[in-house]
Each structure stands twice: as C-alpha cells, then as structure tokens.
Design an enzyme around this catalytic site. Sequence first.
Site, PDB file in Angstrom:
ATOM      1  N   GLU A   1      32.235  44.372  39.895  1.00  0.00           N
ATOM      2  CA  GLU A   1      31.971  42.960  39.623  1.00  0.00           C
ATOM      3  C   GLU A   1      32.776  42.096  40.552  1.00  0.00           C
ATOM      4  OE1 GLU A   1      32.563  42.021  35.544  1.00  0.00           O
ATOM      5  OE2 GLU A   1      31.374  43.720  34.866  1.00  0.00           O
TER       6      GLU A   1
ATOM      7  N   CYS B   1      37.061  36.252  43.531  1.00  0.00           N
ATOM      8  CA  CYS B   1      37.876  37.346  43.008  1.00  0.00           C
ATOM      9  C   CYS B   1      37.170  38.658  43.361  1.00  0.00           C
ATOM     10  CB  CYS B   1      37.998  37.158  41.492  1.00  0.00           C
ATOM     11  SG  CYS B   1      38.978  38.419  40.716  1.00  0.00           S
TER      12      CYS B   1
ATOM     13  N   CYS C   1      39.995  51.809  37.491  1.00  0.00           N
ATOM     14  CA  CYS C   1      41.381  51.752  37.959  1.00  0.00           C
ATOM     15  C   CYS C   1      42.174  52.869  37.280  1.00  0.00           C
ATOM     16  CB  CYS C   1      42.005  50.400  37.607  1.00  0.00           C
ATOM     17  SG  CYS C   1      43.710  50.247  38.201  1.00  0.00           S
TER      18      CYS C   1
ATOM     19  N   CYS D   1      46.645  50.081  32.509  1.00  0.00           N
ATOM     20  CA  CYS D   1      47.449  49.121  31.735  1.00  0.00           C
ATOM     21  C   CYS D   1      46.836  48.983  30.338  1.00  0.00           C
ATOM     22  CB  CYS D   1      47.481  47.767  32.434  1.00  0.00           C
ATOM     23  SG  CYS D   1      48.225  47.874  34.065  1.00  0.00           S
TER      24      CYS D   1
ATOM     25  N   CYS E   1      44.041  46.116  29.657  1.00  0.00           N
ATOM     26  CA  CYS E   1      43.039  45.819  30.678  1.00  0.00           C
ATOM     27  C   CYS E   1      41.760  46.629  30.491  1.00  0.00           C
ATOM     28  CB  CYS E   1      43.641  46.102  32.059  1.00  0.00           C
ATOM     29  SG  CYS E   1      42.450  45.910  33.399  1.00  0.00           S
TER      30      CYS E   1
ATOM     31  N   CYS F   1      39.662  37.267  33.624  1.00  0.00           N
ATOM     32  CA  CYS F   1      40.577  38.347  34.004  1.00  0.00           C
ATOM     33  C   CYS F   1      40.575  39.446  32.957  1.00  0.00           C
ATOM     34  CB  CYS F   1      42.010  37.857  34.046  1.00  0.00           C
ATOM     35  SG  CYS F   1      42.286  36.615  35.225  1.00  0.00           S
TER      36      CYS F   1
HETATM   37  N1  SAH Z   1      45.317  45.760  39.657  1.00  0.00           N
HETATM   38  C1  SAH Z   1      45.817  44.547  40.141  1.00  0.00           C
HETATM   39  C2  SAH Z   1      44.739  43.517  40.404  1.00  0.00           C
HETATM   40  C3  SAH Z   1      43.636  43.447  39.417  1.00  0.00           C
HETATM   41  S1  SAH Z   1      44.062  42.953  37.756  1.00  0.00           S
HETATM   42  C4  SAH Z   1      46.867  43.981  39.184  1.00  0.00           C
HETATM   43  O1  SAH Z   1      47.005  44.481  38.094  1.00  0.00           O
HETATM   44  O2  SAH Z   1      47.544  43.050  39.599  1.00  0.00           O
HETATM   45  C5  SAH Z   1      44.071  41.206  37.929  1.00  0.00           C
HETATM   46  C6  SAH Z   1      44.843  40.416  36.888  1.00  0.00           C
HETATM   47  O3  SAH Z   1      44.183  40.384  35.619  1.00  0.00           O
HETATM   48  C7  SAH Z   1      46.224  40.982  36.643  1.00  0.00           C
HETATM   49  O4  SAH Z   1      47.212  39.994  36.684  1.00  0.00           O
HETATM   50  C8  SAH Z   1      46.075  41.550  35.265  1.00  0.00           C
HETATM   51  O5  SAH Z   1      47.263  41.641  34.648  1.00  0.00           O
HETATM   52  C9  SAH Z   1      45.119  40.566  34.604  1.00  0.00           C
HETATM   53  N2  SAH Z   1      44.500  41.103  33.387  1.00  0.00           N
HETATM   54  C10 SAH Z   1      44.110  42.369  33.161  1.00  0.00           C
HETATM   55  N3  SAH Z   1      43.620  42.496  31.914  1.00  0.00           N
HETATM   56  C11 SAH Z   1      43.673  41.281  31.341  1.00  0.00           C
HETATM   57  C12 SAH Z   1      43.292  40.753  30.059  1.00  0.00           C
HETATM   58  N4  SAH Z   1      42.736  41.527  29.119  1.00  0.00           N
HETATM   59  N5  SAH Z   1      43.460  39.441  29.829  1.00  0.00           N
HETATM   60  C13 SAH Z   1      44.009  38.639  30.780  1.00  0.00           C
HETATM   61  N6  SAH Z   1      44.389  39.074  31.990  1.00  0.00           N
HETATM   62  C14 SAH Z   1      44.229  40.381  32.283  1.00  0.00           C
HETATM   63 FE1  SF4 Z   2      44.445  48.411  37.022  1.00  0.00          FE
HETATM   64 FE2  SF4 Z   2      43.855  46.600  35.173  1.00  0.00          FE
HETATM   65 FE3  SF4 Z   2      46.369  47.439  35.431  1.00  0.00          FE
HETATM   66 FE4  SF4 Z   2      45.298  45.876  37.352  1.00  0.00          FE
HETATM   67  S1  SF4 Z   2      45.677  45.287  35.224  1.00  0.00           S
HETATM   68  S2  SF4 Z   2      46.489  47.765  37.614  1.00  0.00           S
HETATM   69  S3  SF4 Z   2      43.154  46.594  37.283  1.00  0.00           S
HETATM   70  S4  SF4 Z   2      44.593  48.707  34.805  1.00  0.00           S
END
Ligand code: SAH
Ligand code: SF4
Length: 370
Positions: A93, A106, A113, A117, A120, A342
């Site tokens: 996406e 974006c 990934c 996390c 996420c 995000c």
């Molecule tokens: N992997 C990289 C870039 C992609 S994630 C990283 O983690 O930085 C992009 C952003 O979205 C990150 O700051 C991440 O913490 C945020 N993000 C991920 N899941 C989210 C959620 N459920 N709600 C709000 N922000 C989120």
């Molecule tokens: Fe991967 Fe999501 Fe963590 Fe970014 S926030 S490193 S996309 S698992």
Amino acid sequence: MSSKTNLMDLTRGELGEYFLNLGEKEYRATQIIKWMHQRGVSDISKMTDLSKELRERLSHECEIRAPEVIYERDSKDGTRKWVVSVGEGDLIEMVLIPEGKRATLCVSSQVGCAIDCSFCATGKQGFSRNLSLAEIIGQLWIAENSFGDSRAKGERNITNVVMMGMGEPLHNFDPVVKAMELMLDNNAYGLSKRRVTLSTSGLVPQIDKLSKLSDVSLTISLHAPNDKLRDELVPVNKKYPIKTLLKSVTNYVDQCNDSRVTTFEYILIDRVNDSLELAAELADLLKDFPCKINLIPFNSFSDSAYKRPSGNRVKRFQEFLQSKGHVVTIRSTRGDDIMAACGQLVGKVNDKTRRKERKKKKELIKTKSI
Ligand code: SAH
Ligand code: SF4
C-alpha cells in the site's frame, strides 16, 4: 514474467553501464532518467531525443514497468490510498497525504515486516519479501503520474516522501538507498534531502552504514523511554538497546554536518506507554538531543488488544514534555476511514473488492480507448 530488462530497476549509474555495454554513450542514461522519472513516460518509442534505431532496439530489449495498481481510493479528508500488486498475490500500500502546499507520499519498502512490533498491523502480517528498486520508486512514479497531464508540462506534484509505509526500510538497504538517490536526483524527482525521510525501528549497523552514503532526514520510531518497555513494543530493541541507538543517531546527525534535528516518533497506547512517569523519563532521555518528538495516538486494527488514549491523556503527555522544553507535535490521524493511517497498512484487499476494481479499471480503459 517478462524477460525484458526493466529500466525502472536501474539507477542512473547502472543505466550508464547498460548503455556503455550496448556501445552507446553514457549520457543516454540521463536522457532516459528524465523521460522516465521527470516526465513519467514509459513508452520508449516516444523518447524523441534518442535515434529511431536506438528506440527500436531498446523497445525490443527493455521495458519501463511500475507495479500494477489494483485499487485506488480517496478518503473524505483528501488522503489517497493505492493498493499495488507486486506479483504472486503480494500486495503493498501507498498513501498520499495532501496538506496545504505539501503533498507527502508514504512509501512501502517491503511486503510485510519482520520486526513484529506489538502495535503494528504490518508487523502482525509477517514478512513476505523485500521490494525491488522498481517496486519502490515505482510507487512515486505512480503517484506523480496520477495528476493528469501535469508531468508533460514538467510539473512536480509530490513535495515530500516518507519511507513510513509497510516494512522496515533499513532491512531492504540497497534498493531503498538507490530509490532515495533517484528521489533526490534533479533529473528524476528533484526532492531536497530534508524532504525525503527514512523512518526506522532502529537497526544500528544499517544506520551507521547509511551515514556514509546518504544524508536524508532520519526519523526514529522510539515508542518507549526505557529498554524494558521498548523490548516489549519494538522487539529489535533487545539487539540494539536505546543507548546504542542514540549513539548511532548522534553519529548520523554529525555526519550530515548541517545542524539537523532528529524526529522521534512515540506512539501513544492507552495505559501502556502514556503515563506522566514515562513522559518524565522520555523528557530526561532526550534532554540534550536536538530533536522533535512526534506523538502518534495509536490507530486500532482488528486483533489488537491495545487502545488509543483519550484526547486528554494525549494532551497531558504533550504538555508535560513541552513543560520540559521539548518541541512536541501530535500527528493528526489522516485517512483512517479508508484504513490508510499509520500502522493500518496491511496490503490486503479481499477478492470481491479486487474483482470489482479490475472491472472498473477495464471499463475506464475502454471508455478512454487507451
Ligand atoms: N518500519 C519503520 C517504518 C514504517 S512504520 C518504522 O517502524 O519506523 C511507520 C510508522 O507508523 C512508525 O512510526 C510506526 O511506529 C507507526 N505505527 C505502526 N503501527 C501503528 C499504529 N497501530 N498506530 C499508529 N502508528 C503506528
Ligand atoms: Fe515493522 Fe511495523 Fe515495527 Fe515499522 S512499526 S518496524 S513496519 S512492525
């Protein structure tokens, strides 16, 4: 699978070598880059400053192919989301966020990934594969060319790119660095280094390596002020704890040599990391760091036990940090009615939607008689 060379998969240097191998002049690379990335032309026969003979040869051996858009949708707030197929059922996406004179794209770097996390949606989906250069820069190509015939007039529509879509960009190092090189290239997208942002969960060796190759803006997804909590939220912290990470970021900033401010992202999850005690710890951790803190209220997705804090809790966390002298913004939630916010990017559409979009696209092509 096409056996032709996809020119979108090559940097300017690689294209130069390609032409040298064909017995052509190296500067042909710049001509092609301009047609392809500056003007959005994918039909080699239209590249009129190349001889007819060369155009015919290239058309025979090469192609210019961005990934296929299978779904496109606009949110009520102007955010636009694309779902793009990168073959074999893998979907990614990308999201365009217009804001006044700015239009921020974006971009995704991986299908899924591997960092996983806990908050996420992309991480929960697991990891499928890395994207190629053509699949990364192709996202910008698609978005730039979605503004009618503006490119024919040489206009640039996207003002900022953030590598904050699906995936951990530093886990797909080479293609991501090459894509950013094209983003900055004046013959391609001509974005300034401050308008191209790489967001990372904190892969220290790769940040160190990047500091020798690039000086784009760096955003660190911090999310917790101590290792105990960060280990839980961002598992890669067990490998590269906060102190090591901050040292590596300092080194990156020093190499940029331009009084740079680093952005730290801090997702706010109700009763998990949004207490005032943690705000105090965060304020202290970053007290000597030239930085901005960007708070992101958690965006929910199905299967997640986490909740977004109330507006009041978000505000008090921000105000506490501000009272300690930090610059703190709260990221506004854009596009969450189309799951484009995000952490909501999972690159999936169901089969029914996909069939409907395909049909719509076919009809559109018929009426435009392309
Ligand atoms: N992997 C990289 C870039 C992609 S994630 C990283 O983690 O930085 C992009 C952003 O979205 C990150 O700051 C991440 O913490 C945020 N993000 C991920 N899941 C989210 C959620 N459920 N709600 C709000 N922000 C989120
Ligand atoms: Fe991967 Fe999501 Fe963590 Fe970014 S926030 S490193 S996309 S698992």
